[in-house]
Design an enzyme around this catalytic site. Structure first.
Site, mmCIF file in Angstrom:
data_model
loop_
_atom_site.group_PDB
_atom_site.id
_atom_site.type_symbol
_atom_site.label_atom_id
_atom_site.label_comp_id
_atom_site.label_asym_id
_atom_site.label_seq_id
_atom_site.Cartn_x
_atom_site.Cartn_y
_atom_site.Cartn_z
ATOM 1 N N GLU A 269 4.075 -3.098 -13.672
ATOM 2 C CA GLU A 269 5.495 -3.470 -13.858
ATOM 3 C C GLU A 269 6.403 -2.235 -13.881
ATOM 4 O OE1 GLU A 269 6.422 -6.572 -13.879
ATOM 5 O OE2 GLU A 269 4.593 -7.656 -14.363
ATOM 6 N N PRO B 173 0.806 -1.224 0.000
ATOM 7 C CA PRO B 173 0.000 0.000 0.000
ATOM 8 C C PRO B 173 0.839 1.273 0.000
ATOM 9 C CG PRO B 173 -0.975 -1.603 1.487
ATOM 10 C CD PRO B 173 0.325 -2.184 1.025
#
Length: 390
Positions: free
Chosen positions: A370, A136
């Site tokens: 990514e 997070p």
């Protein structure tokens, strides 16, 4: 929607075996995936049976060694198969890319005993993997992750939360990066965690603008115990393992992006050839023809870029800079191409009756996953100009 048919990508395949493989993939897509892609995406349905079929067909193991159940195909071939899968349905193409990423750590850094024990089932046993790096509060700054693994004899206990995990809650195994030492990159270690480990739970899937059939969720590790035999590589080697996997994973994202862009171009070509205005097909109008030419050029340039990077990898040469370039260019190109495809379809492009709007929504996420494209620019710049000064 148009049939993909033979495209220039065929001429890039290095062997007759690879050309036969691509033909088999296209046949499978025509029969099993494309007919239900739009309906399943709209319903938010995860196609677990499709991944089982891909595993059975050997398509979840293409770039890995035959010794452990892999397809022993070069990345140059694997990525072109991935492009086809993504063109048919991004949930499937990206899912295969993520599974391949999840297997990378064990395949490249595991011991021979670890690979023999786990890789055959991971590659061809119907299992599906996920990759757990982000948290997070730790995204682009991956080295600041806080999920911790504490050793007690021959067992590690994992505590923390991972975020934005593709296949979160449905994967059979997770490659997890956790902190085992001090702050910074050198205090991170990689683990192979079973999907049914006690103390491992998944939050409700994120509500996304696209790829609704692919679950993305937080994972909570609450006292998850993992034997040391499932530690991958040395203690503190995890960040190196993670970066190695991401270089290869970025090529997978680039191939998926070109697949989405190609599908959008195919749709736009079919529509503009059949749509009549002012007594002739709108594909006759120069303004639209120029848009189509630009779309095709971006696709071809992106495909050439990711294949050039793949050939470096296959040759055992450094390819980190080229992988970042390919991810950056191909995903930006996919966003432009899919947006133009919606424009070429006019009002119909904005409706759910045509797949162009879905391609545009799906293309957006590829600029983020990514490593965002801003991070890719940083990676490329470091290779060219050296590290930033402080």
């Amino acid at each position: 929607m148009t049939d993909y048919g033979p495209r220039p990508v065929d001429r890039r395949l290095p062997t007759e075996e690879a050309r036969d493989l691509l033909a088999l993939v296209r046949d499978l897509l025509d029969r099993e995936i494309k007919p239900v892609a739009a309906e399943q995406e709209e319903a938010g349905r995860f196609p677990r049976e499709t991944f089982a079929l891909l595993s059975e067909s050997g398509l979840l193991s293409l770039p890995y060694a035959e010794e452990f159940g892999g397809g022993d195909q070069p990345y140059e071939v694997y990525l072109q198969v991935l492009e086809e899968l993504a063109a048919a349905r991004l949930t499937v193409g990206l899912g295969v890319s993520v599974h391949t990423l999840a297997c990378h750590a064990l395949a490249e850094f595991g011991t021979k005993e670890q690979r023999a024990a786990h890789l055959p089932a991971m590659l061809g046993g119907g299992l599906l993997g996920a990759y757990c790096l982000s948290e997070p509060a730790s995204g682009s700054d991956a080295a600041s992750l806080t999920t911790r693994a504490v050793r007690d004899g021959d067992t590690w206990t994992l505590e923390g939360t991972k975020a934005w995990i593709t296949h979160g809650g449905v994967a059979d195994f997770y490659t997890v990066l956790a902190r085992t030492g001090d702050k910074g990159a050198r205090g991170i270690t990689a683990f192979l965690v079973p999907g049914d480990a006690e103390g491992l739970t998944a939050a409700a899937p994120e509500r996304k603008m696209g790829m609704k059939g692919s679950p993305t969720a937080q994972l909570h590790f609450d006292g998850v115990r993992v034997p040391d035999a499932r530690r991958i590589g040395d203690e503190g080697q995890g960040f190196t393992i993670a970066l190695s996997a991401l270089d290869s994973g970025r090529l997978g994202i680039a191939a998926c992006a070109i697949g989405i862009a190609q599908a959008a171009l195919d749709e736009a070509l079919e529509y503009t050839a059949s749509r009549q205005q002012f007594g002739r097909p709108i594909a006759d109008f120069q303004g639209l023809r120029f848009m189509i030419a630009d779309m095709a050029t971006q696709i071809e340039a992106g495909r050439s870029l990711y294949l050039a990077a793949a050939r470096l990898k296959d040759a055992g040469l450094p390819f980190s800079k080229e992988a970042a370039m390919a991810k950056l260019f191909c995903t930006d190109a996919a966003m432009r191409v899919t947006t133009d495809a919606v424009q070429l379809l006019g009002g119909y492009g904005y409706t759910l009756d045509f797949p162009a709007e879905r391609y545009m929504r799906e293309a957006k996420v590829l600029q983020i996953v990514e490593g965002t494209n801003q991070i890719q620019r940083m990676v490329v710049a470091r290779h060219l100009a050296g590290p930033e000064t402080r």
